[in-house]
Write an enzyme that holds these catalytic residues in place. Structure first.
Site, PDB file in Angstrom:
ATOM      1  N   ARG A  98       0.969  -1.619   0.406  1.00  0.00           N
ATOM      2  CA  ARG A  98      -0.243   0.347   0.082  1.00  0.00           C
ATOM      3  C   ARG A  98       1.134   1.499  -0.003  1.00  0.00           C
ATOM      4  O   ARG A  98       1.882   1.461   0.777  1.00  0.00           O
ATOM      5  CB  ARG A  98      -0.858  -0.327   1.710  1.00  0.00           C
ATOM      6  CG  ARG A  98      -2.021   1.229   1.412  1.00  0.00           C
ATOM      7  CD  ARG A  98      -2.697   0.901   2.349  1.00  0.00           C
ATOM      8  NE  ARG A  98      -2.941   2.578   2.579  1.00  0.00           N
ATOM      9  CZ  ARG A  98      -3.110   3.252   3.897  1.00  0.00           C
ATOM     10  NH1 ARG A  98      -2.957   3.064   4.283  1.00  0.00           N
ATOM     11  NH2 ARG A  98      -3.775   4.384   3.791  1.00  0.00           N
ATOM     12  N   HIS A 143      -2.972  11.045   0.469  1.00  0.00           N
ATOM     13  CA  HIS A 143      -2.537  10.397   2.453  1.00  0.00           C
ATOM     14  C   HIS A 143      -1.986  12.096   2.884  1.00  0.00           C
ATOM     15  O   HIS A 143      -1.009  11.691   2.608  1.00  0.00           O
ATOM     16  CB  HIS A 143      -1.459   9.347   1.963  1.00  0.00           C
ATOM     17  CG  HIS A 143      -1.483   9.061   3.324  1.00  0.00           C
ATOM     18  ND1 HIS A 143      -1.074   7.029   4.286  1.00  0.00           N
ATOM     19  CD2 HIS A 143      -0.217   9.240   4.784  1.00  0.00           C
ATOM     20  CE1 HIS A 143      -0.878   7.288   4.695  1.00  0.00           C
ATOM     21  NE2 HIS A 143      -0.748   8.532   5.162  1.00  0.00           N
ATOM     22  N   GLU A 188      -7.820   8.390   6.466  1.00  0.00           N
ATOM     23  CA  GLU A 188      -7.334   8.965   7.916  1.00  0.00           C
ATOM     24  C   GLU A 188      -8.439   9.648   7.703  1.00  0.00           C
ATOM     25  O   GLU A 188      -7.074  11.388   8.470  1.00  0.00           O
ATOM     26  CB  GLU A 188      -6.610   8.859   8.729  1.00  0.00           C
ATOM     27  CG  GLU A 188      -5.967   7.470   8.774  1.00  0.00           C
ATOM     28  CD  GLU A 188      -4.698   7.296   9.951  1.00  0.00           C
ATOM     29  OE1 GLU A 188      -4.740   8.253  10.747  1.00  0.00           O
ATOM     30  OE2 GLU A 188      -4.633   6.544  10.759  1.00  0.00           O
ATOM     31  N   ASN A 328      -7.835   1.310   9.933  1.00  0.00           N
ATOM     32  CA  ASN A 328      -5.987   2.276  10.617  1.00  0.00           C
ATOM     33  C   ASN A 328      -6.249   2.663  12.065  1.00  0.00           C
ATOM     34  O   ASN A 328      -6.924   2.806  12.215  1.00  0.00           O
ATOM     35  CB  ASN A 328      -6.059   3.231   9.400  1.00  0.00           C
ATOM     36  CG  ASN A 328      -4.973   3.126   8.745  1.00  0.00           C
ATOM     37  OD1 ASN A 328      -6.042   2.284   7.517  1.00  0.00           O
ATOM     38  ND2 ASN A 328      -4.922   5.223   7.885  1.00  0.00           N
ATOM     39  N   TYR A 330      -4.519   1.505  15.691  1.00  0.00           N
ATOM     40  CA  TYR A 330      -3.117   1.405  16.377  1.00  0.00           C
ATOM     41  C   TYR A 330      -2.544   1.085  18.170  1.00  0.00           C
ATOM     42  O   TYR A 330      -2.588   0.287  19.010  1.00  0.00           O
ATOM     43  CB  TYR A 330      -2.009   2.554  16.336  1.00  0.00           C
ATOM     44  CG  TYR A 330      -2.236   3.299  14.934  1.00  0.00           C
ATOM     45  CD1 TYR A 330      -2.119   3.714  14.355  1.00  0.00           C
ATOM     46  CD2 TYR A 330      -0.531   2.727  14.771  1.00  0.00           C
ATOM     47  CE1 TYR A 330      -1.561   3.619  12.788  1.00  0.00           C
ATOM     48  CE2 TYR A 330       0.134   2.381  13.002  1.00  0.00           C
ATOM     49  CZ  TYR A 330      -0.657   3.550  12.198  1.00  0.00           C
ATOM     50  OH  TYR A 330       0.189   3.309  11.092  1.00  0.00           O
ATOM     51  N   GLU A 394      -3.963  -0.334   8.417  1.00  0.00           N
ATOM     52  CA  GLU A 394      -2.048  -0.080   9.041  1.00  0.00           C
ATOM     53  C   GLU A 394      -2.382  -0.383  10.503  1.00  0.00           C
ATOM     54  O   GLU A 394      -3.420  -0.689  11.145  1.00  0.00           O
ATOM     55  CB  GLU A 394      -2.287   1.782   9.428  1.00  0.00           C
ATOM     56  CG  GLU A 394      -2.270   2.643   8.217  1.00  0.00           C
ATOM     57  CD  GLU A 394      -1.976   3.648   7.669  1.00  0.00           C
ATOM     58  OE1 GLU A 394      -1.624   4.517   9.209  1.00  0.00           O
ATOM     59  OE2 GLU A 394      -1.850   4.654   6.923  1.00  0.00           O
TER      60      GLU A 394
END
Ligand code: NOJ
Length: 488
Positions: A98, A143, A188, A328, A330, A394
């Site tokens: 990606r 992005h 995002e 995405n 985390y 992600e």
């Protein structure tokens, strides 16, 4: 004898803790990838006709805003060294890579009547190199590196962006769509909104909640228009899939037995992951978000809500505009009701966030390791949106750049383990996982302090030498064998 055997099996199964009984193989066809983004790796900021974007502008005019006054002028120099990046992806046995396209390489001002053939040629070479190595390109159209000219027109708070973005997407589909089958429109969008509302990233604006929700609204409309453009002009022939990478922590009740905290956690998730998911899967903002933002706006004496309204036509066009859910993720947080005095208090959604002191913290203070949050988030997405196919676009860990990056291995292992739990214990339709990042790169406002790569890049070396870390070998084993060797 047979009975005894059965008994032993039953005893073993019951004494093994639940988390150990899950399968360690990923389902057949599960896709593994790694991710990067143009401004974070390419460098060559003004080469071969590339125009200025909002990051070029910010790092050159206000270098003090980024840690160590770092910038992406050279970054990993992937514009020149893309073949080395592809060779690493190939050696990792990745199914897909990606990466994102720099809009100002394609069209220097962002307006599509003046294209830059050298920029188009660069991405054709990168895509061809990937395909020659049997790696599927997954392309993010945007992005965060908006053409500065479009920013001067207002950027994502000007509705004209819907048309500019659609025209840009048309050029990408026309030039690369015969070879690219995986598209992400926007990366995002919530973070882009923060860049307009609270001085977080370029363009470094402070338009408060009005800018925050407006930038989200316009990005949603732009995304849906691009989705329909693909359906109308390209899908039959190109047969690709399109989504939008939605980011979010998962919010869990601070006190699990408190009905109030459960409700607050659900509200927080509606505001975070739901902000962009609800319109795409259900057609409009979630009723909870609508209610709270409208009420707050009224209390403030505003004539209208800071959360804009979709027309019926727009709602119809938004529903179903993701061929897969691109996530995405985390980290996670605990939530409870809060007070205005608490710095983490979200005044629109009315909650404060906390962390459990036992959760490990990475070098990046926001990146706290909570693997069960991913498991719960995947179940939440399944329940809210009717179990869509999910690709984690992600997930990754920040450290100081050490080669023996054992903490990164632990992180990836535990998050992959959560993914397996979601698949096998809850039948979540997760079809792919992407590690952020293939290589160390420019981490936005944190410059080169935080490292996310499975490959070390020496930013003091003009050659930007790449050296695989321990996590690289770990991930290579997972990808190659399609399973996690160790279970928690
Ligand atoms: C999400 C962003 O998409 C990416 O650009 C960034 O580097 C990672 N998070 C890590 O912060």
């Amino acid at each position: 004898m047979r009975n005894l055997h059965n008994l032993i099996v039953i005893v073993i199964i019951t004494i093994i803790p639940k988390s150990l009984t899950i399968k360690s193989e990923f389902p057949d066809g599960f896709l593994f990838g790694a991710s990067t983004a143009s401004y974070q790796i390419e460098g060559a900021w003004n080469e071969d006709g590339k125009g200025e974007n909002i990051w070029d502008k910010m790092v050159h005019s206000r270098p003090e805003l980024v840690k160590d006054s770092a910038n992406g002028d050279v970054a990993c120099d992937s514009y020149h060294k893309y073949k080395e990046d592809v060779a690493l992806a190939k050696d990792l046995n990745l199914n897909f890579y990606r990466f994102s396209i720099s809009w100002t390489r394609i069209a220097p001002t962002g307006e599509m009547h003046k294209l830059n053939p050298k920029g188009i040629d660069y991405y054709n070479r990168l895509i061809d190199e990937l395909l020659a190595n049997n790696i599927e390109p997954m392309v993010t159209m945007y992005h965060w590196d908006l053409p500065q000219y479009l920013q001067d027109l207002g950027g994502w708070v000007n509705p004209i962006m819907v048309d500019y973005f659609t025209e840009y997407a048309k050029v990408l589909f026309s030039n690369f769509g015969d070879k690219v089958k995986w598209w992400i429109t926007l990366n995002e969008p919530k973070e882009t909104c923060r860049a307009y509302s609270n001085h977080s990233y370029a363009p470094y604006l402070n338009l408060n909640n009005t800018g925050y929700y407006m930038a989200g609204h316009i990005q949603l409309l732009a995304h849906s228009k691009v989705y329909h453009l693909y359906n109308e002009l390209f899908r039959d022939k190109q047969k690709g899939k399109i989504s939008i990478s939605i980011s979010g922590a998962f919010y869990m009740p601070k006190n699990e037995s408190s009905v109030d905290d459960m409700e607050i956690a659900d509200r927080a998730n509606n505001f975070e992951i739901g902000w962009f998911s609800h319109p795409i899967y259900k057609g409009d903002y979630s009723p909870i978000m609508r209610k709270f933002v409208d009420r707050k706006s009224k209390e403030e004496g505003r004539p209208w809500s800071t959360l804009p309204t979709f027309t019926d036509e727009e709602i119809k066009l938004l529903i179903g505009t993701a061929d897969f859910y691109a996530l995405n993720h985390y980290s996670s947080r605990l939530v409870t009701s809060g007070s205005e005095l608490d710095p983490s208090f979200n005044s629109d959604a009315e909650y404060s966030t906390f962390v459990d002191e036992s959760w490990p913290v990475s070098i990046a203070p926001w990146l706290i390791v909570v693997p069960e949050g991913l498991h719960k988030l995947l179940v939440w997405i399944k329940n809210q949106y009717n179990n869509p196919p999910v690709i984690i676009t992600e997930n990754g860990y920040a450290d100081d750049g050490r080669i023996n990056d054992l903490e990164r291995i632990d992180y990836i292992k535990s998050y992959l383990n959560s993914t397996l739990k979601a698949i096998y214990q809850n039948k979540c339709n997760v079809i792919g996982y992407t590690c952020w990042s293939l290589i160390d790169n420019f981490e936005w406002m944190d410059g080169y302090r935080y490292h996310f790569g499975m490959v070390h890049v020496d930013f003091n070396d003009p050659l930007r030498q790449r050296v695989p870390k321990a996590s690289y070998q770990f991930y290579k084993n997972v990808v190659t064998n399609g399973k996690l060797d160790v279970q928690y």
